[in-house]
Motif scaffolding. Structure first.
Motif, PDB file in Angstrom:
ATOM      1  N   LEU A  80      53.000   3.540  20.984  1.00 14.48           N
ATOM      2  CA  LEU A  80      52.180   4.093  20.230  1.00 14.48           C
ATOM      3  C   LEU A  80      51.393   5.426  20.880  1.00 14.48           C
ATOM      4  O   LEU A  80      51.190   6.296  20.203  1.00 14.48           O
ATOM      5  CB  LEU A  80      51.371   3.235  19.602  1.00 14.48           C
ATOM      6  N   ARG A  81      50.901   5.237  21.990  1.00  7.42           N
ATOM      7  CA  ARG A  81      50.032   6.278  22.564  1.00  7.42           C
ATOM      8  C   ARG A  81      50.891   7.549  22.786  1.00  7.42           C
ATOM      9  O   ARG A  81      50.671   8.624  22.426  1.00  7.42           O
ATOM     10  CB  ARG A  81      49.721   5.686  24.118  1.00  7.42           C
ATOM     11  N   ALA A  82      52.220   7.068  23.081  1.00  5.20           N
ATOM     12  CA  ALA A  82      53.143   8.436  23.416  1.00  5.20           C
ATOM     13  C   ALA A  82      53.526   9.030  22.166  1.00  5.20           C
ATOM     14  O   ALA A  82      53.974  10.336  22.084  1.00  5.20           O
ATOM     15  CB  ALA A  82      54.521   8.100  23.855  1.00  5.20           C
ATOM     16  N   ARG A  83      53.295   8.423  20.975  1.00  4.82           N
ATOM     17  CA  ARG A  83      53.606   9.149  19.393  1.00  4.82           C
ATOM     18  C   ARG A  83      52.219   9.703  19.103  1.00  4.82           C
ATOM     19  O   ARG A  83      52.174  10.033  17.933  1.00  4.82           O
ATOM     20  CB  ARG A  83      54.209   8.094  18.621  1.00  4.82           C
TER      21      ARG A  83
ATOM     22  N   PHE B 165      49.071   8.098  18.602  1.00  6.16           N
ATOM     23  CA  PHE B 165      48.086   7.228  17.846  1.00  6.16           C
ATOM     24  C   PHE B 165      46.926   7.034  18.457  1.00  6.16           C
ATOM     25  O   PHE B 165      46.904   7.225  19.809  1.00  6.16           O
ATOM     26  CB  PHE B 165      48.564   5.879  17.481  1.00  6.16           C
ATOM     27  N   SER B 166      45.692   7.130  17.763  1.00  5.34           N
ATOM     28  CA  SER B 166      44.393   6.863  18.265  1.00  5.34           C
ATOM     29  C   SER B 166      44.140   5.550  18.932  1.00  5.34           C
ATOM     30  O   SER B 166      45.031   4.797  18.815  1.00  5.34           O
ATOM     31  CB  SER B 166      43.303   7.099  17.235  1.00  5.34           C
ATOM     32  N   ASP B 167      43.247   5.350  19.907  1.00  8.83           N
ATOM     33  CA  ASP B 167      42.935   4.027  20.485  1.00  8.83           C
ATOM     34  C   ASP B 167      42.801   3.144  19.622  1.00  8.83           C
ATOM     35  O   ASP B 167      43.132   2.119  19.810  1.00  8.83           O
ATOM     36  CB  ASP B 167      41.808   4.341  21.503  1.00  8.83           C
ATOM     37  N   GLU B 168      41.829   3.398  18.644  1.00 11.70           N
ATOM     38  CA  GLU B 168      41.740   2.281  17.825  1.00 11.70           C
ATOM     39  C   GLU B 168      42.713   1.910  16.820  1.00 11.70           C
ATOM     40  O   GLU B 168      43.157   0.726  16.474  1.00 11.70           O
ATOM     41  CB  GLU B 168      40.754   2.911  16.523  1.00 11.70           C
ATOM     42  N   ASP B 169      43.675   2.796  16.551  1.00  7.45           N
ATOM     43  CA  ASP B 169      44.812   2.321  15.655  1.00  7.45           C
ATOM     44  C   ASP B 169      45.855   1.808  16.516  1.00  7.45           C
ATOM     45  O   ASP B 169      46.425   0.770  16.139  1.00  7.45           O
ATOM     46  CB  ASP B 169      45.705   3.581  15.204  1.00  7.45           C
ATOM     47  N   ARG B 170      46.027   1.966  17.829  1.00  8.99           N
ATOM     48  CA  ARG B 170      46.887   0.963  18.563  1.00  8.99           C
ATOM     49  C   ARG B 170      46.273  -0.039  18.867  1.00  8.99           C
ATOM     50  O   ARG B 170      47.085  -1.058  18.865  1.00  8.99           O
ATOM     51  CB  ARG B 170      46.960   2.266  20.089  1.00  8.99           C
ATOM     52  N   SER B 171      45.049  -0.035  19.269  1.00  5.48           N
ATOM     53  CA  SER B 171      44.591  -1.525  19.700  1.00  5.48           C
ATOM     54  C   SER B 171      44.594  -2.494  18.270  1.00  5.48           C
ATOM     55  O   SER B 171      45.033  -3.570  18.432  1.00  5.48           O
ATOM     56  CB  SER B 171      43.067  -1.365  20.084  1.00  5.48           C
ATOM     57  N   GLN B 172      44.473  -2.104  17.155  1.00  3.56           N
ATOM     58  CA  GLN B 172      44.421  -2.731  15.907  1.00  3.56           C
ATOM     59  C   GLN B 172      45.928  -3.087  15.554  1.00  3.56           C
ATOM     60  O   GLN B 172      46.307  -4.290  15.200  1.00  3.56           O
ATOM     61  CB  GLN B 172      44.030  -2.008  14.574  1.00  3.56           C
ATOM     62  N   ALA B 173      46.626  -2.332  16.044  1.00  2.65           N
ATOM     63  CA  ALA B 173      48.388  -2.546  15.515  1.00  2.65           C
ATOM     64  C   ALA B 173      48.652  -3.703  16.426  1.00  2.65           C
ATOM     65  O   ALA B 173      49.449  -4.714  16.002  1.00  2.65           O
ATOM     66  CB  ALA B 173      49.112  -1.338  15.757  1.00  2.65           C
ATOM     67  N   VAL B 174      48.205  -3.433  17.915  1.00  2.40           N
ATOM     68  CA  VAL B 174      48.791  -4.544  18.759  1.00  2.40           C
ATOM     69  C   VAL B 174      48.098  -6.098  18.576  1.00  2.40           C
ATOM     70  O   VAL B 174      48.814  -6.869  18.682  1.00  2.40           O
ATOM     71  CB  VAL B 174      48.446  -4.127  20.302  1.00  2.40           C
TER      72      VAL B 174
ATOM     73  N   ARG C  16      59.062  -6.840  23.333  1.00  4.81           N
ATOM     74  CA  ARG C  16      58.167  -6.030  24.132  1.00  4.81           C
ATOM     75  C   ARG C  16      56.918  -6.402  24.417  1.00  4.81           C
ATOM     76  O   ARG C  16      56.273  -7.451  23.583  1.00  4.81           O
ATOM     77  CB  ARG C  16      57.787  -4.635  23.512  1.00  4.81           C
ATOM     78  N   THR C  17      56.082  -6.260  25.389  1.00  9.01           N
ATOM     79  CA  THR C  17      54.862  -6.733  25.566  1.00  9.01           C
ATOM     80  C   THR C  17      53.889  -5.979  24.827  1.00  9.01           C
ATOM     81  O   THR C  17      54.083  -4.827  24.446  1.00  9.01           O
ATOM     82  CB  THR C  17      54.548  -6.693  27.286  1.00  9.01           C
ATOM     83  N   GLY C  18      52.521  -6.359  24.873  1.00  3.34           N
ATOM     84  CA  GLY C  18      51.630  -5.700  24.218  1.00  3.34           C
ATOM     85  C   GLY C  18      51.390  -4.546  24.791  1.00  3.34           C
ATOM     86  O   GLY C  18      51.202  -3.347  24.045  1.00  3.34           O
ATOM     87  N   LEU C  19      51.396  -4.422  26.352  1.00  2.00           N
ATOM     88  CA  LEU C  19      51.189  -2.908  26.820  1.00  2.00           C
ATOM     89  C   LEU C  19      52.349  -1.987  26.580  1.00  2.00           C
ATOM     90  O   LEU C  19      52.050  -0.806  26.334  1.00  2.00           O
ATOM     91  CB  LEU C  19      51.207  -3.476  28.359  1.00  2.00           C
ATOM     92  N   GLU C  20      53.612  -2.544  26.432  1.00  2.00           N
ATOM     93  CA  GLU C  20      54.737  -1.752  26.298  1.00  2.00           C
ATOM     94  C   GLU C  20      54.528  -1.154  24.641  1.00  2.00           C
ATOM     95  O   GLU C  20      54.865  -0.054  24.455  1.00  2.00           O
ATOM     96  CB  GLU C  20      56.065  -2.295  26.290  1.00  2.00           C
ATOM     97  N   ILE C  21      53.970  -2.018  23.747  1.00  2.00           N
ATOM     98  CA  ILE C  21      53.814  -1.331  22.449  1.00  2.00           C
ATOM     99  C   ILE C  21      52.690  -0.505  22.476  1.00  2.00           C
ATOM    100  O   ILE C  21      52.666   0.763  21.888  1.00  2.00           O
ATOM    101  CB  ILE C  21      53.454  -2.649  21.482  1.00  2.00           C
ATOM    102  N   GLU C  22      51.516  -0.652  23.239  1.00  2.00           N
ATOM    103  CA  GLU C  22      50.452   0.183  23.384  1.00  2.00           C
ATOM    104  C   GLU C  22      51.075   1.583  23.796  1.00  2.00           C
ATOM    105  O   GLU C  22      50.629   2.459  23.414  1.00  2.00           O
ATOM    106  CB  GLU C  22      49.297  -0.418  24.252  1.00  2.00           C
ATOM    107  N   GLU C  23      51.797   1.461  24.916  1.00  2.00           N
ATOM    108  CA  GLU C  23      52.361   2.966  25.682  1.00  2.00           C
ATOM    109  C   GLU C  23      53.161   3.658  24.412  1.00  2.00           C
ATOM    110  O   GLU C  23      53.071   4.681  24.481  1.00  2.00           O
ATOM    111  CB  GLU C  23      52.950   2.583  26.673  1.00  2.00           C
TER     112      GLU C  23
ATOM    113  N   THR D  24      45.953   2.485  11.004  1.00  2.00           N
ATOM    114  CA  THR D  24      46.648   3.132   9.719  1.00  2.00           C
ATOM    115  C   THR D  24      48.001   2.341   9.718  1.00  2.00           C
ATOM    116  O   THR D  24      48.520   1.648  10.749  1.00  2.00           O
ATOM    117  CB  THR D  24      47.421   4.525  10.313  1.00  2.00           C
ATOM    118  N   GLU D  25      48.622   2.211   8.659  1.00  2.00           N
ATOM    119  CA  GLU D  25      49.833   1.530   8.361  1.00  2.00           C
ATOM    120  C   GLU D  25      51.004   2.319   9.237  1.00  2.00           C
ATOM    121  O   GLU D  25      51.912   1.525   9.735  1.00  2.00           O
ATOM    122  CB  GLU D  25      50.198   1.621   6.765  1.00  2.00           C
ATOM    123  N   ASP D  26      50.896   3.437   9.637  1.00  2.00           N
ATOM    124  CA  ASP D  26      51.801   4.289  10.379  1.00  2.00           C
ATOM    125  C   ASP D  26      52.138   3.634  11.703  1.00  2.00           C
ATOM    126  O   ASP D  26      52.850   3.328  12.132  1.00  2.00           O
ATOM    127  CB  ASP D  26      51.736   5.709  10.383  1.00  2.00           C
ATOM    128  N   ALA D  27      50.854   3.428  12.301  1.00  2.00           N
ATOM    129  CA  ALA D  27      50.880   2.765  13.550  1.00  2.00           C
ATOM    130  C   ALA D  27      51.577   1.347  13.620  1.00  2.00           C
ATOM    131  O   ALA D  27      52.404   1.210  14.612  1.00  2.00           O
ATOM    132  CB  ALA D  27      49.487   2.631  14.094  1.00  2.00           C
TER     133      ALA D  27
END
Length: 141
Positions: free
Chosen positions: A27-30, A32-41, A18-25, A2-5
């Motif tokens: 987005l997770r805290a907000r 976002f789904s696993d797929e949206d997080r991984s695609q955004a990163v 930030r690191t990829g992991l920090e961005i992933e975390e 999603t564009e939102d992620a």
């Protein structure tokens, strides 16, 4: 994705790298789904906006300038989710730990207080003993 992620990830990068992991975390805290997080990163990595090696070199350099020893730098970079190889490369790129410790001893003096300071800043025991002994020799000679 999603564009939102993606937008949320970009906002997280607005004020600091930030690191990829920090961005992933982030987005997770907000929520976002696993797929949206991984695609955004992945998009951020592919475009070079997120680069763990660049982050590690810059952070290691900043910490070294702030009088941190290798153990503290290593811990901070590992905390950010960086792989050991990336951390090792970043440490290789900064001024050697004994050189940084000698500069601190030169400004503070070779004393037990300085030794405690160095230990607290993450300098290794061998480096601390060595530079304090060198500082004692300089004061005597």
């Amino acid at each position: 994705m999603t564009e939102d992620a993606f937008e949320c990830a970009l906002r997280a990068l607005r004020y600091r790298d930030r690191t990829g992991l920090e961005i992933e975390e982030h987005l997770r805290a907000r929520g976002f789904s696993d797929e949206d997080r991984s695609q955004a990163v992945e998009t951020l990595r592919r475009t070079g906006v997120v680069d763990d090696e660049r982050f590690a070199r810059a952070r290691a350099s900043t910490l070294a300038e702030r009088r941190a020893g290798n153990a503290l730098i290593r811990a901070k970079l590992a905390e950010a989710g960086l792989a050991r190889e990336i951390v090792d490369d970043a440490l290789d790129a900064v001024e050697p730990e004994p050189t940084r410790a000698r500069r601190i001893v030169a400004s503070r003096g070779a004393s037990p207080k300085t030794a405690r300071y160095l230990y607290g800043k993450g300098f290794s025991e061998g480096v601390v003993r060595s530079v304090i002994a060198e500082g004692d020799d300089d004061e005597l000679g």
